[in-house]
Design an enzyme around this catalytic site. Structure first.
Site, mmCIF file in Angstrom:
data_model
loop_
_atom_site.group_PDB
_atom_site.id
_atom_site.type_symbol
_atom_site.label_atom_id
_atom_site.label_comp_id
_atom_site.label_asym_id
_atom_site.label_seq_id
_atom_site.Cartn_x
_atom_site.Cartn_y
_atom_site.Cartn_z
ATOM 1 N N ASP A 69 0.840 -1.188 0.000
ATOM 2 C CA ASP A 69 0.000 0.000 0.000
ATOM 3 C C ASP A 69 0.882 1.248 0.000
ATOM 4 O O ASP A 69 1.858 1.334 0.760
ATOM 5 C CB ASP A 69 -0.886 -0.024 1.246
ATOM 6 C CG ASP A 69 -1.828 1.150 1.312
ATOM 7 O OD1 ASP A 69 -2.697 1.256 0.439
ATOM 8 O OD2 ASP A 69 -1.671 1.961 2.248
ATOM 9 N N GLU A 89 1.483 0.433 -5.013
ATOM 10 C CA GLU A 89 0.922 1.682 -5.535
ATOM 11 C C GLU A 89 2.038 2.731 -5.616
ATOM 12 O O GLU A 89 2.531 3.167 -4.570
ATOM 13 C CB GLU A 89 -0.171 2.206 -4.615
ATOM 14 C CG GLU A 89 -1.392 1.322 -4.500
ATOM 15 C CD GLU A 89 -2.373 1.893 -3.490
ATOM 16 O OE1 GLU A 89 -3.510 2.212 -3.883
ATOM 17 O OE2 GLU A 89 -2.015 2.040 -2.309
#
Length: 779
Positions: free
Chosen positions: A336, A366
């Site tokens: 994340d 990400e």
């Protein structure tokens, strides 16, 4: 910035349990005193599910070494007991804290539990065999929240919202459709990507199965508490520290037995809080990044960010990832907000785990942050080149669908001029930010923002008609949410008898169809294959089951859509041309045929990547009307494997010629077989007679089904007539032609002429005089 130079290289931080005695180690270099505190009980919980008093334990003073590690060995079998660390500092502050390296905890992570991990291994664990994976681009990833999978009443699963739901096999609905994990196996995915399954903070594990709608029962889990412990709300008994571990392993084993690998969504960029988080009680201010003024920075957007670049923070992250891979047989990790993790840390994680633990592990994240950060070495697009990890491809995502929450459109949702961006993504983004296709995660939607169905409805202006809620971050089952859903019908515009007549359906299939036939690693969100809606909730992180739960009845309602996804996945898995490994392969084997007019077409040529098919053509039509698309002429004809209704690996029909009609908002995949024989030609010999034998500059302009309009020249004179030969395609019934002078300087006659080919197979001879049309079949 805090300056701590002490470093510990060992991998035995935490509790190392053995029946004869247990060793405890914790890194707290700035503490003046650290004590191990043992308990026989889990503690007294208050109404919020918290244990606030830890002062009644048996305290043992620990010893500190030069590396800043405090240690204590306790003889005897401590299994079943609990512990905390008591830390004291020179300024008088004192903390009772859970071990940051805890492997087991009590409900809501209140105390660390001492467990024998060997006793948590289910039957068959030592024989667990990971499904084969030759290369990262062989992966097809399905993003899923544990609770969403089974929570709905029509799921057919008994263990709703639990790890054990994935162990329930043989489930079918009343119409014979496979449910649960069998559905995933039938779909054909290779990996399931689970949203956070480590112990997180915001759901009270003691009340998660309550029927009181005012209690927060749901969260995506991006609020870390204990990084190395499975989340207890997904276990059948959060009070037993062993149960969550056993059931988590049972889930992994069940996936592997179904041929599915498991990717874990990890959140090492922030913690839920700082003061009550897992680190501050041991090394104040060290684990968190600060700005120039010494304030905790907020690159995560939720109040803090982990300082991964600091040596012992980097070690913690590396130890944690390794632990999940080794102890739980996890097959990959999604990071994340990886933009907040320094690139050196990410490189070391991937290199060490691939070389030392499992060479088939995959890593991705990400490549952005949630806000401004002082971190210099951010892991953004481009930093992954040649480093064995991948990044989410938001360029490709936006080109296909448009923005994430609004009216913005992309290729599949009605925006023109996106063809080159789509083709760049189709080619593995090697001319954008990757070195090779394995470095891009291709997707259009995931858990956050509008999911695919709701996004397409929004771009079509149908959100209001469908009654979408246009909200985000529900209030734990607020009555207004329920009332809004009662009047909502996300499928109001869909013809239930033939779902493919719906433009919304066609756009969603086209969007993920592009993803599944592009170079790179494809990922799609759970339920896309059943047209899942979240009723317009674009940020459903706490909105509860009524918004998030997968409605399994949609598989029956939209079975043709499921079958289409299943067919595309089978196509990708069966044909290595869709899974190229290197940029050199892409450059040699991907040939662009068209990138204009809201059409993208390309060819995978010359048995790309050892494919059994000689050449493959893929065409995407983003128009709301059918279009004629030119393709290379094949002497064997093109087999159609994917059309607007069916996708798979078998030939649906054979098409001939160099022009194809592609229906609106659809895709087509065609292929040439390796050893196919050339199709038999049927020649039409035209004998053209003009007064005075004046044939200089005259030619034929010819067209027909499967044939682009083109010029055919007369090849010579025979019996005083100019002769030309046209090859008719198999199955053709009619060919149109005009006899013209040069480039439309003059026509022989003004009207179009047609040759009726009939149903015969033999050659034809046509005699044409000025304004007279006669023909007869040759022998």
């Amino acid at each position: 910035m805090i300056d701590i130079t002490s470093y510990y290289e060992g991998r035995d931080l935490g509790c190392s349990y053995a029946p004869q005695g247990s060793l405890f180690k914790v890194w707290a270099p700035t503490a003046s005193l650290v004590s191990l505190v043992l308990y026989k009980e889990a503690g007294h919980y208050n109404s919020q599910g918290l244990v606030t008093d830890h002062s009644n334990g048996h305290e043992i003073v620990m010893k500190k070494d030069e590396s800043g590690v405090w240690s204590c060995y306790f003889s005897g079998d401590l299994k079943g007991l609990f512990y905390m660390y008591k830390t004291e500092f020179m300024d008088g502050t004192l903390h009772y804290a859970v071990d940051p390296y805890a492997k087991a905890v009590t409900a809501n992570g209140a105390r660390t539990a001492i467990v024998d991990l060997n006793s948590t291994n289910p039957v068959g664990w030592y024989e667990d065999s990971k499904p084969p994976l030759c290369h990262p681009t062989d992966s097809i990833i399905y993003e899923l929240h544990v609770r969403d999978f089974s929570a709905h009443g029509d799921s057919g699963m008994c263990y709703k919202g639990k790890y054990k739901a994935f162990t329930e096999i043989g489930l079918k609905d009343a119409h014979g459709n496979a449910l649960g994990i069998d559905h995933l196996a039938e779909l054909g995915i290779t990996h399931v990507h689970l949203l956070p399954v480590f112990d997180y903070k915001t759901v009270n594990e003691l009340q998660v199965d309550s029927h009181d709608s005012s209690i927060p029962l749901y969260n995506w889990g991006y609020d870390p508490q204990n990084f190395n412990v499975p989340e207890g709300s997904y276990s059948s008994n959060a009070n037993d520290p062993l149960i969550r571990i056993v059931e988590f392993k049972e889930m992994i084993l069940a996936f592997h037995q179904k041929g599915i690998r498991v990717i874990m969504d990890v959140v090492y960029n922030h913690t839920f809080t700082v003061e009550d988080g897992p680190f501050e009680a041991f090394v104040p201010h060290y684990f968190y990044r600060t700005d120039e003024a010494g304030r905790i920075s907020n690159g995560s957007g939720v109040g803090n960010e982990i300082a991964s670049e600091r040596p012992m923070v980097r070690k913690y992250i590396k130890d944690s990832v390794r632990y999940w891979a080794e102890e739980y047989h996890i097959d990959g990790f999604r990071f994340d907000l990886i933009g907040l993790t320094d690139t050196q840390t990410v490189k070391e994680i991937t290199k060490e785990l691939i070389e030392e633990v499992d060479q088939t592990l995959i890593f991705y994240g990400e490549p952005w942050t949630g806000g401004a950060t002082p971190l210099i070495q951010q892991t953004l697009k481009g930093t992954q080149k040649g480093e064995q990890f991948a990044l989410f491809n938001d360029h490709f995502r936006n080109a296909i669908k448009g923005d994430s929450d609004g009216w913005g459109r992309g290729f599949a949702t009605g925006e023109r001029g996106k063809e080159l961006e789509v083709m760049m993504g189709v080619s593995g983004s090697i001319h954008d930010f990757t070195y090779c296709p394995a470095e891009t995660i291709n997707y259009v939607t995931v858990h956050d923002n509008l999911n695919l169905w709701d996004k397409v409805l929004t771009t079509e202006g149908l959100a209001q008609e469908a009654g979408l809620l246009n909200s985000g971050g529900g209030s734990f089952g607020h009555p207004l949410d329920y009332e809004g859903m009662k009047t909502s019908d996300p499928y109001k515009s869909v013809n239930k008898r033939n779902v493919f007549t719906s433009d919304t359906v066609r756009r969603t299939i086209l969007a993920n169809g592009i993803v599944l036939t592009s170079q790179g690693i494809p990922l799609f969100q759970a339920g896309d294959e059943m047209l899942r809606s979240k009723f317009g909730d674009h940020n459903s992180y706490r909105s509860g089951d009524h918004i998030n739960a997968i409605r399994w009845d949609n598989k029956r309602r939209f079975r043709p859509v499921f079958d289409y996804y299943k067919g595309l996945i089978a196509l990708r898995k069966s044909h290595s041309a869709f899974r190229l490994h290197t940029r050199e392969q892409v450059e040699a084997n991907v040939e662009v045929l068209q990138c204009s007019g809201n059409v993208v077409s390309y060819m995978l040529k010359n048995h790309a990547n050892g494919d059994t098919w000689r050449n493959i053509i893929v065409i995407y039509n983003g128009n709301t009307e059918a279009v004629e698309v030119e393709v290379p002429l094949s002497l064997t004809g093109w087999n159609v494997a994917v059309n607007e209704y069916v996708a798979g690996t078998e030939s649906l029909e054979i098409v001939y010629g160099d022009m194809l009609t592609i229906p609106k908002l659809s895709m087509m995949v065609l292929y040439e077989e390796k050893d196919a024989k050339p199709y038999p030609t049927r020649n039409i010999e035209i004998h053209y007679e003009r007064p005075k034998g004046d044939y200089e500059g005259w030619n034929l302009w010819v067209w027909g089904k499967g044939m682009r309009e083109h010029q055919v020249n007369f090849e010579g004179i025979k019996n005083g007539r100019a002769v030309a030969v046209i090859s008719a395609l198999p199955g053709a019934r009619q060919i149109g032609y005009i006899i013209r002078l040069n480039d439309w300087e003059k026509k022989d006659v003004e009207r179009d002429r047609y040759i009726d080919l009939g149903t015969g197979k033999g050659d034809l001879k046509i005699i044409v005089k000025s304004d007279v049309h006669q023909w007869r079949r040759t022998s």
